[in-house]
Design a protein around this motif. Structure first.
Motif, PDB file in Angstrom:
ATOM      1  N   LEU A  84       0.818  -1.209   0.000  1.00 58.29           N
ATOM      2  CA  LEU A  84       0.000   0.000   0.000  1.00 58.29           C
ATOM      3  C   LEU A  84       0.853   1.260   0.000  1.00 58.29           C
ATOM      4  O   LEU A  84       0.525   2.237  -0.675  1.00 58.29           O
ATOM      5  CB  LEU A  84      -0.947   0.003   1.207  1.00 58.29           C
ATOM      6  N   SER A  85       1.936   1.250   0.761  1.00 57.72           N
ATOM      7  CA  SER A  85       2.810   2.429   0.826  1.00 57.72           C
ATOM      8  C   SER A  85       3.412   2.744  -0.530  1.00 57.72           C
ATOM      9  O   SER A  85       3.478   3.909  -0.935  1.00 57.72           O
ATOM     10  CB  SER A  85       3.942   2.211   1.835  1.00 57.72           C
ATOM     11  N   LEU A  86       3.868   1.719  -1.226  1.00 55.76           N
ATOM     12  CA  LEU A  86       4.492   1.931  -2.527  1.00 55.76           C
ATOM     13  C   LEU A  86       3.471   2.070  -3.652  1.00 55.76           C
ATOM     14  O   LEU A  86       3.667   2.840  -4.588  1.00 55.76           O
ATOM     15  CB  LEU A  86       5.442   0.777  -2.852  1.00 55.76           C
ATOM     16  N   LYS A  93      -1.452  11.021  -1.622  1.00 60.19           N
ATOM     17  CA  LYS A  93      -1.602  10.288  -2.877  1.00 60.19           C
ATOM     18  C   LYS A  93      -0.319   9.527  -3.177  1.00 60.19           C
ATOM     19  O   LYS A  93       0.681   9.657  -2.470  1.00 60.19           O
ATOM     20  CB  LYS A  93      -1.966  11.232  -4.014  1.00 60.19           C
ATOM     21  N   ASP A  94      -0.351   8.756  -4.231  1.00 61.01           N
ATOM     22  CA  ASP A  94       0.791   7.957  -4.655  1.00 61.01           C
ATOM     23  C   ASP A  94       2.044   8.825  -4.761  1.00 61.01           C
ATOM     24  O   ASP A  94       2.016   9.893  -5.354  1.00 61.01           O
ATOM     25  CB  ASP A  94       0.469   7.318  -6.004  1.00 61.01           C
ATOM     26  N   GLY A  95       3.127   8.367  -4.146  1.00 54.74           N
ATOM     27  CA  GLY A  95       4.389   9.091  -4.222  1.00 54.74           C
ATOM     28  C   GLY A  95       4.615  10.095  -3.108  1.00 54.74           C
ATOM     29  O   GLY A  95       5.660  10.747  -3.071  1.00 54.74           O
ATOM     30  N   ASN A  99       4.849   8.619   3.225  1.00 57.71           N
ATOM     31  CA  ASN A  99       4.703   7.162   3.300  1.00 57.71           C
ATOM     32  C   ASN A  99       6.006   6.459   3.661  1.00 57.71           C
ATOM     33  O   ASN A  99       5.996   5.303   4.075  1.00 57.71           O
ATOM     34  CB  ASN A  99       4.157   6.617   1.980  1.00 57.71           C
ATOM     35  N   LEU A 100       7.118   7.140   3.512  1.00 59.28           N
ATOM     36  CA  LEU A 100       8.407   6.536   3.865  1.00 59.28           C
ATOM     37  C   LEU A 100       8.509   6.249   5.367  1.00 59.28           C
ATOM     38  O   LEU A 100       9.309   5.419   5.782  1.00 59.28           O
ATOM     39  CB  LEU A 100       9.560   7.432   3.411  1.00 59.28           C
ATOM     40  N   LEU A 159      -7.326   3.009   8.531  1.00 55.92           N
ATOM     41  CA  LEU A 159      -6.356   2.175   7.828  1.00 55.92           C
ATOM     42  C   LEU A 159      -5.166   1.837   8.716  1.00 55.92           C
ATOM     43  O   LEU A 159      -4.744   0.681   8.797  1.00 55.92           O
ATOM     44  CB  LEU A 159      -5.896   2.870   6.548  1.00 55.92           C
ATOM     45  N   ASN A 160      -4.645   2.835   9.404  1.00 54.48           N
ATOM     46  CA  ASN A 160      -3.518   2.573  10.291  1.00 54.48           C
ATOM     47  C   ASN A 160      -3.944   1.758  11.503  1.00 54.48           C
ATOM     48  O   ASN A 160      -3.171   0.940  12.007  1.00 54.48           O
ATOM     49  CB  ASN A 160      -2.853   3.883  10.721  1.00 54.48           C
TER      50      ASN A 160
END
Length: 183
Positions: A84-86, A93-95, A99-100, A159-160
């Motif tokens: 999901l993170s990647l 949003k994506d990127g 998320n890191l 989600l978390n």
């Protein structure tokens, strides 16, 4: 007899993981909504192989069903967290670089598991630490309003919270196994 059951179980796990990898390919035959590249399949294969190897560790080190379930839950949660993170991003949003932070959660778990040498008590501590770290990432994201407006507080908490729950349940199972080992 035990070896036969273990071997059959391991074959089923690897067959199931292979089937999971084939599902996107199958979906691509019927819809344009799924469009995976060779890189996507490679990344999925890498993650699923990691999950399979996690199961192999559980079979090797875990004498009980609780230990194996705990390893399975932790492994599945870790793979899903990476995916999901990647893939789409949990925060924003994506990127989104926020998320890191989730790789910090995984690093805490990896270090804890190595230190524990796969012993139940240490594994419990490692998974409790992962659950706490996941919760801290959530708090940081909510307080700093990271990912806003794509990820609202309710979405981040749900989600978390799912991942905190999986890591905590795994930790609890390891803790139960550790208590059982003492008796």
């Amino acid at each position: 007899m035990k070896m036969d059951v273990s071997r059959r179980s391991r074959r089923r796990v690897w067959a199931g993981l292979t089937l999971v990898l084939l599902l996107p390919w199958l979906a691509m035959q019927f819809t344009d909504a799924v469009s995976w590249s060779l890189i996507d399949f490679g990344a999925a294969a890498f993650l699923l192989a990691g999950l399979g190897l996690t199961y192999e560790v559980a079979v090797r080190f875990g004498r009980s069903l609780a230990y194996r379930i705990a390893v399975g839950l932790a492994g599945a949660a870790a793979v899903l967290l990476v995916w999901l993170s990647l893939g789409v991003g949990i925060i924003g949003k994506d990127g989104d670089p926020a998320n890191l932070m989730y790789f910090g959660v995984l690093a805490i778990g990896a270090i804890g598991i190595v230190k524990a040498r796969f012993r139940s008590r240490g594994m419990a501590w490692a998974l409790w630490a992962m659950a706490l770290a996941q919760g801290l990432v959530t708090a940081i994201a909510c307080i700093a309003r990271l990912g806003y407006p794509w990820s609202g507080p309710a979405e981040l908490l749900m989600l978390n919270g799912f991942f905190v729950g999986l890591f905590a349940l795994s930790a609890w199972l390891f803790q139960q196994e550790a208590q059982h080992e003492l008796n």
